[in-house]
Every structure is written in structure tokens, then in C-alpha cells.
Design an enzyme around this catalytic site. Structure first.
Site, mmCIF file in Angstrom:
data_model
loop_
_atom_site.group_PDB
_atom_site.id
_atom_site.type_symbol
_atom_site.label_atom_id
_atom_site.label_comp_id
_atom_site.label_asym_id
_atom_site.label_seq_id
_atom_site.Cartn_x
_atom_site.Cartn_y
_atom_site.Cartn_z
ATOM 1 N N LEU A 37 0.819 -1.205 0.000
ATOM 2 C CA LEU A 37 0.000 0.000 0.000
ATOM 3 C C LEU A 37 0.855 1.260 0.000
ATOM 4 O O LEU A 37 0.475 2.289 -0.558
ATOM 5 C CB LEU A 37 -0.920 0.024 1.227
ATOM 6 C CG LEU A 37 -1.995 -1.064 1.305
ATOM 7 C CD1 LEU A 37 -2.734 -0.976 2.631
ATOM 8 C CD2 LEU A 37 -2.967 -0.947 0.141
ATOM 9 N N GLY A 38 2.013 1.195 0.648
ATOM 10 C CA GLY A 38 2.885 2.359 0.721
ATOM 11 C C GLY A 38 4.130 2.037 1.516
ATOM 12 O O GLY A 38 4.186 1.054 2.255
ATOM 13 N N GLY A 41 10.175 5.979 5.354
ATOM 14 C CA GLY A 41 11.171 5.790 6.396
ATOM 15 C C GLY A 41 10.682 4.925 7.537
ATOM 16 O O GLY A 41 11.469 4.321 8.261
ATOM 17 N N SER A 44 7.198 -0.513 5.562
ATOM 18 C CA SER A 44 6.288 -0.762 4.438
ATOM 19 C C SER A 44 4.945 -1.233 4.964
ATOM 20 O O SER A 44 4.878 -1.962 5.959
ATOM 21 C CB SER A 44 6.879 -1.822 3.501
ATOM 22 O OG SER A 44 8.130 -1.398 2.983
ATOM 23 N N VAL A 45 3.880 -0.835 4.287
ATOM 24 C CA VAL A 45 2.526 -1.236 4.687
ATOM 25 C C VAL A 45 1.873 -1.996 3.544
ATOM 26 O O VAL A 45 1.872 -1.539 2.397
ATOM 27 C CB VAL A 45 1.665 -0.017 5.079
ATOM 28 C CG1 VAL A 45 0.249 -0.465 5.460
ATOM 29 C CG2 VAL A 45 2.305 0.744 6.232
ATOM 30 N N LYS A 60 1.875 -3.659 8.724
ATOM 31 C CA LYS A 60 3.042 -2.781 8.685
ATOM 32 C C LYS A 60 4.289 -3.580 9.031
ATOM 33 O O LYS A 60 4.367 -4.170 10.111
ATOM 34 C CB LYS A 60 2.859 -1.623 9.665
ATOM 35 C CG LYS A 60 4.031 -0.641 9.703
ATOM 36 C CD LYS A 60 3.716 0.533 10.612
ATOM 37 C CE LYS A 60 4.856 1.539 10.664
ATOM 38 N NZ LYS A 60 4.529 2.706 11.512
ATOM 39 N N GLU A 118 -5.878 -2.061 12.118
ATOM 40 C CA GLU A 118 -7.194 -1.788 11.539
ATOM 41 C C GLU A 118 -7.015 -1.108 10.179
ATOM 42 O O GLU A 118 -6.136 -0.260 9.999
ATOM 43 C CB GLU A 118 -7.934 -0.867 12.504
ATOM 44 C CG GLU A 118 -9.210 -0.269 11.991
ATOM 45 C CD GLU A 118 -9.748 0.798 12.937
ATOM 46 O OE1 GLU A 118 -10.962 1.058 12.858
ATOM 47 O OE2 GLU A 118 -8.966 1.360 13.728
ATOM 48 N N ASP A 125 -5.535 8.737 2.542
ATOM 49 C CA ASP A 125 -4.818 9.634 3.446
ATOM 50 C C ASP A 125 -5.075 11.080 3.030
ATOM 51 O O ASP A 125 -5.421 11.386 1.884
ATOM 52 C CB ASP A 125 -3.335 9.279 3.564
ATOM 53 C CG ASP A 125 -2.475 9.672 2.371
ATOM 54 O OD1 ASP A 125 -2.647 10.775 1.835
ATOM 55 O OD2 ASP A 125 -1.611 8.859 1.989
ATOM 56 N N ASP A 164 4.485 13.283 14.882
ATOM 57 C CA ASP A 164 4.573 13.396 13.418
ATOM 58 C C ASP A 164 3.192 13.636 12.827
ATOM 59 O O ASP A 164 2.762 12.948 11.890
ATOM 60 C CB ASP A 164 5.214 12.144 12.826
ATOM 61 C CG ASP A 164 5.713 12.362 11.390
ATOM 62 O OD1 ASP A 164 5.881 13.536 10.992
ATOM 63 O OD2 ASP A 164 5.932 11.370 10.673
#
EC number: 2.7.11.1
Length: 305
Positions: A37-38, A41, A44-45, A60, A118, A125, A164
Site C-alpha cells: 500500500l505504501g 522511512g 512498508s505497509v 506494517k 485496523e 490519506d 509526526d
């Protein structure tokens, strides 16, 4: 109880926990991992699915060398990423609708850690949401900001600091326009004293971090919220460089209502002690609408909004 019976009880409890740790089904027997998915840093998900009931999840992967801070959990011999502890704190006792829930986690040989999270349906996003739509109407930005601040009050009340806050770490349900905060990989335990480390995003960091390498929890959070609000109503962040951040003089488009500009100036105040608290953000007149709604309507009628 006699000393021998107490010792026996402790021994039985220890072996029960040890047995559970040994018999917990491995990740690959409980979940199936799907497409990426993305990545960034933080790790990875991937998309994923729980085999027992077909629940859609996000998985993740965090390599050991990407873990910024390690900590220890009760009943765990080896240290784990701080993110796991923070998410466990926030998921306990039912969690909060505005925080992504940690469903499970695994230590996987050769892969570091896998966090099963979840995955809200129909989610996008906020970075992509703004990229597709451009600057958001103030009404919608107000709705998002109110939810985010309410969530952060919960997060802080449970002793967690995200560190963040930015558009990429907020996901929007595109049907309901409800939002959730994700990615606590840069987070820390909340404390009253200053912090001297920061793994968040540079253009969201406050002047005091740029100048002195130190900041306090709530002023950092409020500055980041000011940057995020500017991003929502203007379509991009207000500062591109350290010099811009330290100057702390954002350039407001004329179409912004006076109330929105007022809240932005307050959150993006150079002096951290003069910024509002999270609760004061919610109490700001712009958060209630009113006159600012009328200004928006007038600008809309003249074609400027």
C-alpha cells in the site's frame, strides 16, 4: 498460603504464560499478506486479510534497523519497537474512534516486526485527499481539525505523544468524512520535560527545534496542527525551509476568513509558550463557525472562494 504453595502458584502462572507464547499461531497461519500500500522511512505497509473471518487489515512491516526507539513489554523478554507499546496503550479499554487500532503484532525472523492494524474502509490519506481536491473549504477543514484535536486530547491523556502529525498520517473515510490518526512510529511517551530527539517531518517541526534542538510536547503538537490546518485550507504547507520556519510568518491567501487566519497565527506563533493548548484550539471562535461562515458565503458569492 504457605511459601511452597505461593511458589507453585507463581510457577504455574509463569508456565501458563510461557505456553501461550509458544502456542500462539504464527503470522502466516492467521493472516494473508496482499499488495504493497505504501512505504517510507517508517517501513512498508501491505494490505492483508485475517483468515479466521476475512477482516481486511493493514500489515506494517518494520525492520529492526528502522526502529528509532526500543522498549520492553510485560511478559516479553526481548525489546520491541516503542510504536507497539504506544498503540497498545491507545487500543486498551476500547481505544478511540480517531486512532487506528493495533489488532496484533508478531516478531518474524528475518523481517523484524509485523504490526497488524485496523484498515478503515473507503479510506484515503489526507495528503492524497488534498492533492485530488485542492485547498479544502474552511467548513471541511474545521471538521477534520476538530476530530484530530479531540483525538490528540485522548492520545495525550493516555501518556502518548505522536510527534509526526501531518496530512500523510491522517486517513479520511471518504463516505463519512471521519478521520483517524495513523503511524506512531515517531512517537514517544508523554513527559513534562523537553525532548531533545525528533524523527518527525522537518517542514512540520517548530522553530525551537530548528534553533535549539529542543521542544515540549504540546507546543510541538500545536505547531504541527497549525501547519496541517494551513495545508488543508491552502493546499500546501506554509514553510519550505528552515529559514521560513524560523521566520514564522506564513503568507495567507486573501480568501481565508479572518477567524481562520487568527487561529493559524496563534498556532504558528514563534514563541512556544504563546501558542494555544489543544483545548484552546477547540474553544477558538473559528471552530464554532458563525461570522466566518458568513465571510465564506460572501466570498463564494463574489467568486473568490
Amino acid at each position: 498460603k504457605s511459601p511452597s504453595s505461593v511458589h507453585a502458584s507463581h510457577r504455574d502462572e509463569f508456565f501458563t504464560k510461557l505456553h501461550y507464547a509458544q502456542v500462539k499461531e504464527p503470522f502466516y497461519r492467521q493472516y494473508v499478506c496482499g499488495p504493497l500500500l505504501g512505504s517510507g522511512g517508517f517501513g512498508s505497509v501491505f494490505s492483508g486479510q485475517r483468515l479466521s473471518d476475512g477482516l481486511e487489515v493493514a500489515i506494517k512491516q518494520v525492520s529492526n534497523d528502522r526502529v528509532g526507539t526500543w522498549t520492553r513489554l510485560v511478559n516479553e523478554v526481548d525489546p520491541v519497537p516503542m510504536e507497539i507499546l504506544l498503540l497498545q496503550r491507545l487500543t486498551e479499554f476500547g481505544g478511540h474512534r480517531g486512532v487506528v487500532r493495533l489488532l496484533d503484532w508478531f516478531r518474524v525472523k528475518g523481517r523484524g516486526f509485523l504490526l497488524v492494524l485496523e484498515r478503515p474502509p473507503h479510506s484515503q490519506d489526507l495528503f492524497d485527499f488534498i492533492t485530488e481536491r485542492g485547498a479544502l473549504p474552511e467548513r471541511l477543514a474545521r471538521r477534520f481539525l476538530g476530530q484530530i484535536v479531540d483525538t490528540l486530547l485522548f492520545v495525550h491523556a493516555h501518556g502518548v505523544l505522536h510527534r509526526d502529525i501531518k496530512d500523510e498520517n491522517v486517513v479520511v473515510d471518504t463516505r463519512t468524512l471521519d478521520v483517524k490518526i495513523i503511524d506512531f512510529g515517531s512517537g514517544a511517551l508523554l513527559k513534562e520535560t523537553p525532548y531533545s530527539d525528533f524523527d518527525g517531518t522537518r517542514v512540520y517541526s517548530p522553530p525551537e527545534w530548528i534553533l535549539s534542538g529542543s521542544y515540549r510536547a504540546e507546543p510541538l503538537t500545536v505547531w504541527s496542527l497549525g501547519v496541517l490546518l494551513f495545508d488543508m485550507v491552502c493546499g500546501d504547507v506554509p514553510f519550505d525551509s528552515d529559514e521560513d520556519i524560523v521566520r514564522a510568518l506564513p503568507d495567507f491567501p486573501a480568501r481565508l476568513s479572518s477567524g481562520c487566519r487568527s487561529l493559524l497565527r496563534w498556532c504558528l506563533c514563534f514563541e512556544p509558550q504563546l501558542r494555544p493548548s489543544l483545548q484552546e484550539i477547540l474553544s477558538h471562535p473559528w471552530m464554532g463557525g458563525g461570522q466566518e461562515e458568513e465571510e465564506e458565503e460572501q466570498m463564494s458569492n463574489t467568486g473568490d472562494f
